[in-house]
Scaffold this active site. Structure first.
Site, PDB file in Angstrom:
ATOM      1  N   THR A 167       0.876  -1.415   0.123  1.00  9.04           N
ATOM      2  CA  THR A 167       0.013  -0.012  -0.034  1.00  9.04           C
ATOM      3  C   THR A 167       0.866   1.387   0.053  1.00  9.04           C
ATOM      4  O   THR A 167       0.143   2.553  -0.020  1.00  9.04           O
ATOM      5  CB  THR A 167      -1.092  -0.023   0.889  1.00  9.04           C
ATOM      6  N   GLY A 168       2.340   1.004   0.062  1.00  7.24           N
ATOM      7  CA  GLY A 168       2.979   2.236  -0.059  1.00  7.24           C
ATOM      8  C   GLY A 168       2.962   3.204   1.093  1.00  7.24           C
ATOM      9  O   GLY A 168       2.732   2.766   2.332  1.00  7.24           O
ATOM     10  N   LEU A 169       3.383   4.248   0.998  1.00  5.31           N
ATOM     11  CA  LEU A 169       3.392   5.252   2.044  1.00  5.31           C
ATOM     12  C   LEU A 169       2.346   6.427   2.372  1.00  5.31           C
ATOM     13  O   LEU A 169       2.360   7.297   2.908  1.00  5.31           O
ATOM     14  CB  LEU A 169       4.716   6.262   1.970  1.00  5.31           C
ATOM     15  N   HIS A 170       1.218   5.998   1.388  1.00  4.59           N
ATOM     16  CA  HIS A 170       0.194   6.917   1.597  1.00  4.59           C
ATOM     17  C   HIS A 170      -1.025   6.612   2.377  1.00  4.59           C
ATOM     18  O   HIS A 170      -1.970   6.975   2.335  1.00  4.59           O
ATOM     19  CB  HIS A 170      -0.232   7.591   0.205  1.00  4.59           C
ATOM     20  N   THR A 171      -0.806   5.208   3.018  1.00  2.00           N
ATOM     21  CA  THR A 171      -2.031   4.957   4.007  1.00  2.00           C
ATOM     22  C   THR A 171      -1.537   4.882   5.272  1.00  2.00           C
ATOM     23  O   THR A 171      -0.768   5.679   5.616  1.00  2.00           O
ATOM     24  CB  THR A 171      -2.375   3.422   3.444  1.00  2.00           C
TER      25      THR A 171
END
Lengths: 581, 86
Positions: free
Chosen positions: B12-16
């Protein structure tokens, strides 16, 4: 104790504490402030932010205790954004540099952030703009020092009291924690009403005066079948409502037991009973009622309450999850059905004097000069891809001519070619049309030659046949569901379907009306589609009747001179049948 | 000043939610921490700007820290990114 009467919107009886959800109007001063006010406005913003932080922290703790870490994490994210240093700097700059007061600065800062998120490519991030709107609302009210109940703050098993609820309000509702709704405005087809029926929560809408009459925490009893709302019931009334609730739940059990049985007449004819849905969640919620498929999937819910259009992937995910949930039973996906009367933000609608007779449904997507074919192409691509995971039937709304059907079939064929050329996985679909204009009904025998199925949209067919706007109270007496003219058209459409051996369904309100079940069955309708909760009531009638009785009832309805006569014939036939159960 | 390049390994990467944890951790350090992705430089202590940078699975980013505890910051934050799984 006080009793109010509203519109019965979703069946069920419930008693619980009131949670009054209101958003008082804020008076935000326009214009700039003088330099000597700057420090005071900065202080007002900082104080407001601390109040909002305290409120959110309390919410995080409560959600963690009630719902666990996952959901609490969402609000922890809100907390982080509320206290974000860049966000703070932006709002402070609005005060110190642009000389806005604290409230105007918060509004401007939040809006600027929202716009930045809306401009991003990533679907997930664009949706975070809604989170910002929530956070911003909280901050704004805290800065104004106005008590503001967020929908997240309600206690368990509360009855939500509001002016009305918007889709973005209800999106954050946790149905497991809500007992029911009673709202000031709206009718049976308002968003709140439809959502309540989908969630199977009792609801009363159009309950004028309720906001003034109820205070937070009052005990409330509502009956979503009669539209009764009792505020602070006395002991005997409360007991009576508890009895009503028990009876309702017992009846529900009986209905659920019916869910396992087929809709077969006493002489062995089986009819399909489908459900009308708007979202994948509705499809899941319908499963206990054991529908034979989805007779109407209203795709427009994906397009509403957002600034842009849903991407192909987003649509694909939604459609695929519905066909998967239905496990091989057909899902009738209706392509985007919007118009000047129910617009979406992403499509600019010109002003029309008569939107019901205007640019709506398939016309809005098809007519090339308006450049909206891409909307339909994207939707068809998503639907074709989802068809690989289940049984997908695509249906086009607001068809009024043969050429339109030819045009949508061409578009579908082109889309299939594109997917094939791109090497994408997709599945076979059936092509059908809504019969909702008298024009389409009259040429149904020709249309039946080029489509795989029909679905009669009885609401629009009624309003177009009788030239009576179904939303206009002044002509509500002209909008007659049992008007013989409507039934003659329905009969002709079913006949055309039979002749060409294609199935004919019905997905309007009429299909869920108990008195209509026998005559529709008698005319030979192949599929009835309705809200999930109506299924067992219709099934009970079909299971108690013989085809011969149904046909006799249909003849009586077609033979009637007035809607009243038709309804009386249908009603007495239904009572005769049910009296044997 | 300390810098280190790391790869995002969680789906989910670093934006969640992991982004939220990352920002919380960054705030523990006195040093100024900046994330560099391509030609974008964002404040690692602001979740809003980090989210807007759209840092996703497979992206290579540079963690840059400047201040008294810069070495600890770069080490601690790189370790955290490598530990994300969701």
């Amino acid at each position: 104790m006080q009793t109010l009467k509203g519109i019965a919107a979703s069946p069920g009886v419930v008693i619980g504490p009131a949670f009054v959800y209101t958003q008082p109007k804020l008076d935000i001063p326009e214009g700039t402030i003088t330099a000597d006010r700057l420090d005071a406005e900065v202080a007002a913003f900082q104080a407001g932010r601390l109040r909002a932080e305290a409120g959110l922290q309390a919410l995080v703790e409560r959600v963690r205790a009630e719902k666990g870490d996952d959901l609490a994490g969402v609000f922890e994210g809100h907390l982080e954004i509320l206290m974000d240093e860049e966000f703070e700097a932006q709002i402070l700059a609005q005060i110190r540099e642009n000389h806005l007061c604290a409230l105007a600065a918060v509004r401007a800062g939040v809006e600027a952030q929202r716009q930045e998120f809306l401009a991003l490519d990533d679907e997930y991030l664009r949706e975070r703009a809604d989170d910002l709107a929530d956070i911003g609302r909280r901050l704004l009210y805290a800065t104004a020092g106005v008590e503001f109940a967020s929908l997240d703050d309600h206690p368990d098993h509360a009855i939500i009291i509001a002016r009305d609820l918007t889709p973005s309000d209800t999106a954050q509702l946790d149905p497991a924690r809500v007992a029911g709704f009673a709202v000031e405005t709206g009718g049976r087809t308002s968003h709140t009403a439809i959502m309540a029926r989908t969630l199977e929560l009792p609801a009363v809408v159009g309950c004028v005066g309720i906001l003034d009459a109820v205070t937070m925490g009052d005990l409330i009893a509502i009956d979503g079948r009669s539209g009764d709302v009792v505020i602070a019931p006395d002991a005997s009334t409360e007991a009576a409502y508890r009895t009503r609730r028990a009876a309702f739940l017992a009846d529900r059990e009986v209905m659920l037991a019916l869910a396992a049985l087929p809709a077969t007449t006493t002489d062995g004819e089986t009819t399909m009973l489908g459900v009308n849905i708007g979202t994948p969640a509705d499809a899941e919620a319908s499963l206990p009622w054991n529908p034979d498929g989805v007779g109407l999937y209203r795709s427009e819910f994906l397009f509403m309450d957002r600034p842009g259009l849903p991407s192909e992937d987003e649509q694909f995910k939604a459609y695929a999850s519905v066909v998967k949930a239905m496990k091989g039973k057909p899902v009738v996906l209706r392509t985007l059905d919007v118009g000047g009367d129910k617009p979406v933000a992403a499509v600019p609608f010109p002003h029309e004097d008569n939107p019901f007779l205007g640019w709506r449904g398939v016309r809005m997507c098809l007519y090339k000069e308006e450049g909206n074919q891409d909307i339909l192409r994207t939707q068809l691509r998503a639907a074709l891809r989802a068809a690989a995971d289940g049984e997908m039937w695509i249906m086009y709304p607001m068809i009024s001519s043969y050429e339109e059907v030819v045009a949508v079939k061409e578009l579908l064929a082109q889309t299939q070619q594109e997917l094939k050329a791109a090497g994408k996985r997709y599945g076979e679909v059936k092509t059908g049309i809504m019969i909702e204009t008298p024009g389409a009904a009259m040429i149904a025998d020709k249309l039946a030659e080029i489509v795989d199925f029909f679905s009669i949209g009885s609401n629009d067919l009624t309003q177009y046949t009788l030239a009576a706007d179904r939303g206009n109270e002044r002509v509500s007496r002209c909008y007659q569901t049992f008007h013989p003219a409507v039934w003659h058209l329905v009969s002709a459409v079913i006949h055309a379907g039979r002749t060409h051996k294609i199935p004919v369904g019905m997905c309007g309100e009429l299909a869920g009306i108990e008195e209509a079940a026998l005559p529709l069955l008698g005319l030979g309708l192949d599929e009835f589609s309705m809200s999930a909760q109506s299924l067992p009531r219709i099934k009970r009638i079909i299971r108690a009747a013989s085809m011969e009785e149904a046909k006799a009832c249909a003849r009586a309805v077609l033979d009637a001179r007035t809607a009243e006569e038709a309804f009386a014939a249908a009603s007495s036939a239904m009572k005769a049948v049910l009296s044997r159960t | 000043m300390q810098i280190r390049e790391v790869e995002i390994v969680n789906p989910t990467g670093l934006h969640t939610r992991p982004g939220n944890m990352f920002v919380k951790k960054a705030k523990e350090y006195a040093a100024t921490v900046t994330i560099i992705k391509g030609d974008k430089r964002v404040n690692a202590k602001s979740l809003l700007t980090l989210m807007k940078a759209g840092i996703s699975l497979g992206d290579r980013i540079i963690i840059e820290a400047d201040g008294a505890d810069e070495a600890e910051a770069v080490a601690g934050l790189s370790e955290l990114i490598a530990s994300f799984t969701e």
